[in-house]
Design a protein around this motif. Structure first.
Motif, short mmCIF file in Angstrom:
data_model
loop_
_atom_site.label_atom_id
_atom_site.label_comp_id
_atom_site.label_asym_id
_atom_site.label_seq_id
_atom_site.Cartn_x
_atom_site.Cartn_y
_atom_site.Cartn_z
N ARG A 325 69.52 22.00 10.17
CA ARG A 325 68.30 22.01 10.99
C ARG A 325 67.38 23.16 10.59
O ARG A 325 66.17 22.98 10.40
CB ARG A 325 68.67 22.14 12.48
N ARG A 357 71.01 9.48 19.39
CA ARG A 357 70.85 10.93 19.54
C ARG A 357 70.65 11.60 18.18
O ARG A 357 69.84 12.52 18.03
CB ARG A 357 72.08 11.52 20.24
N THR A 361 67.30 13.62 17.20
CA THR A 361 67.43 15.03 16.79
C THR A 361 66.83 15.24 15.41
O THR A 361 66.06 16.19 15.19
CB THR A 361 68.90 15.45 16.80
N SER A 537 61.15 16.13 20.80
CA SER A 537 62.35 16.54 21.51
C SER A 537 63.05 15.29 22.01
O SER A 537 62.47 14.21 22.02
CB SER A 537 61.97 17.44 22.69
N PRO A 538 64.30 15.40 22.42
CA PRO A 538 64.98 14.23 22.98
C PRO A 538 64.25 13.64 24.18
O PRO A 538 64.48 12.50 24.55
CB PRO A 538 66.36 14.78 23.36
#
Length: 542
Positions: A325, A357, A361, A537-538
């Protein structure tokens, strides 16, 4: 994609410096050896054939390349017009069906031609010949693994009238540092119209279950001085598009730095260089070099495959996701590198929520492209140890049909989502409109999933949709289904439509927009024109 395991020199065949002949040009004079393969697209050049050709200097041979758009009859006719004694065919997951048809035609029409196979798709046959796949049974010989040394030995024996009795031949591991390089065999036409594949090393230190590189016994390198001399000759001939097939380009930082510096010192309009990158390994030395390239010149393929730790352990995928990341977000913030990240759907134990997810992400890290692939059962790959919980298609490309966590309807839908995402998110055609798909939604993935269902309900397919038709489908979905402001949606679509220089704006869109041209690829240029990717963002766009 990472699963394809570009073991580029595993094509079988024979070739030589007597000349390269494309499938679109008149047949060459008769040759003792014809080396051929069927590429997925014309823009792809078969590096494996050229690797073998460079090792066959002095033998009478020619290359013929075809594409999947051509028929088996036309391919066989062109090959037989060359009147070969030996026909070598490179066999891959994408061409094995069509190549089988070609082999059957050649064996029927010209029984005296010796057919030799090679390539990843035929390098992992069982010991029992009765269990070999049909294409291997129909051929005279098959070379397993890298073929530069073994194929030359085989050809010399056949031409001398002393062919071996065994039909399955082990190619072994030729000494990479001693092999002649293939780059002189790229023609002027290749340089002008195709991607030139390059390798600085072979092998991979990792053992990911889905990948044939898990079988490698280490990493072998090409001497950089020798490679650089060959690349300089390509530069002198006008080459600008290079794609490195190394599995782990940034494994050895000193060598990676020298390669990047080599291209940085030779910057010119139109230069494009592609590398495959280990995602959690980007030290300062590489960062500084990558930051020095103009936008769009360097593309990094980042094979993450999964962001679920438990799934990663199951498939022996070792990676530091926090470091990955950090590296990807740094690249997006501080460089003009184009990032092409990979995720695989259908991995053992990974359900739809976990995959979603991971997508959400990864999207929040900002790569310009996320390729969503479906797990394939590559012949010889260790993924076969999961055969008890994975159900596979029996036909190429052997995609998984159901898993212990995803049933068939869910995987079918995931496959459609992947195609729609490529049309909308990856293509660069909808840089401004794409984030609106998940505006205010809890999950970008499930928002794209909803649009996929909408698209299927409206047109019944995820392919063959004209760009303008797709634009209006996006508009109607966002306005009518999502309830977004019509003016906001159309303004975004107008910017997208005119970004690449289109001047005739449809009546339903208003205004005008200029355009600017980029030296990079059209697909990358559309991303560059659209500016930085949105941060997600989630919980949705921020």
């Amino acid at each position: 994609m990472v699963q394809m395991c570009r073991m580029v020199c595993q094509s079988t065949a024979a070739l030589v410096l007597s000349g390269y002949v494309s499938s679109t040009s008149p047949p060459s004079p008769m040759s003792a050896i014809v080396l051929a393969t069927i590429n997925a697209r014309y823009i792809h050049s078969a590096m494996g054939l050229r690797c073998l050709a460079a090792s066959l200097e002095g033998l009478d041979a020619t290359i013929a390349e075809y594409t999947l758009r051509q028929s088996a009859v036309d391919i066989a006719a062109d090959l037989l017009e060359r009147n070969p004694t030996i026909l070598g065919l490179g066999v891959y997951i994408w061409n094995v069906r069509l190549t089988l048809d070609v082999v059957q035609l050649v064996r029927s029409l010209a029984p005296s031609v010796t057919v030799v196979l090679g390539g990843p798709e035929v390098s992992h046959e069982p010991v029992d010949p009765s269990a070999w796949q049909p294409i291997v049974q129909r051929a005279h010989y098959t070379i397993r693994g890298e073929g530069e040394t073994a194929f030359r030995t085989l050809c010399e024996a056949i031409l001398a009238g002393t062919p071996p009795t065994g039909r399955m031949i082990d190619g072994g591991l030729p000494p990479l540092a001693e092999l002649p390089l293939p780059y002189a065999l790229y023609t002027d036409r290749d340089i002008q119209h195709r991607v030139l594949y390059v390798e600085a090393s072979r092998g991979c230190p990792f053992r990911c279950s889905f990948c044939l590189s898990a079988l490698d016994t280490g990493v072998r390198a090409v001497p950089l001085e020798v490679l650089f001399a060959e690349l300089d000759r390509l530069f002198e001939r006008g080459a600008t598009r290079f794609k490195f097939v190394d599995r782990t380009f940034n494994l050895h930082i000193a060598k990676s730095s020298r390669i990047l510096q080599f291209f940085l010192d030779r910057m010119r309009p139109g230069l494009f260089v592609h590398f495959e990158m280990v995602p959690d390994r980007l030290p300062t030395a590489l960062r500084e070099l990558l930051a020095a390239f103009p936008p769009g010149v360097v593309q990094l393929e980042v094979g993450l495959q999964t962001l679920d730790d438990e799934t990663g352990r199951k498939i022996s995928r070792r990676q530091n996701l926090e470091k990955a990341r950090e590296n990807i977000t740094w690249l997006r913030t501080h460089t003009g590198v184009h990032i092409h990240a990979d995720l695989i759907g259908g991995l053992p134990g990974e359900g739809l929520d976990a995959f979603a997810r991971g997508f959400d992400t990864l999207l929040s890290w900002g790569p310009q492209e996320i390729q969503l692939g479906i797990l394939k059962r590559l012949r010889g790959a260790p993924i076969t140890r999961f055969d008890g919980v994975l159900t596979w298609s029996k036909a190429p490309p052997y995609e998984v049909l159901a898993t212990d966590a995803l049933d068939f309807p869910t995987l079918l839908h995931l496959r459609r989502v992947a195609k729609v995402w490529d049309l909308v998110g990856n293509s660069g055609n909808f840089v401004d409109a794409t984030p609106l798909l998940w505006s205010g939604a809890p999950s970008p993935f499930f928002a794209v999933s909803d649009f996929t269902r909408y698209l299927m309900a409206q047109v019944g397919q995820t392919h063959g949709i004209a760009l303008l038709r797709l634009l209006w489908l996006i508009n109607d979905f966002l306005v009518e289904e999502r309830g977004l402001d019509e003016e906001t949606v159309r303004a975004a679509l107008e910017r997208d439509y005119t970004r690449s220089g289109r001047k005739r704006v449809p009546r339903r869109l208003r205004g005008d927009a200029g355009s600017r041209r980029s030296a990079t690829t059209r697909r990358q240029a559309r991303h560059l024109e659209g500016g930085a990717a949105p941060v997600v963002s989630p919980q949705g766009i921020t």
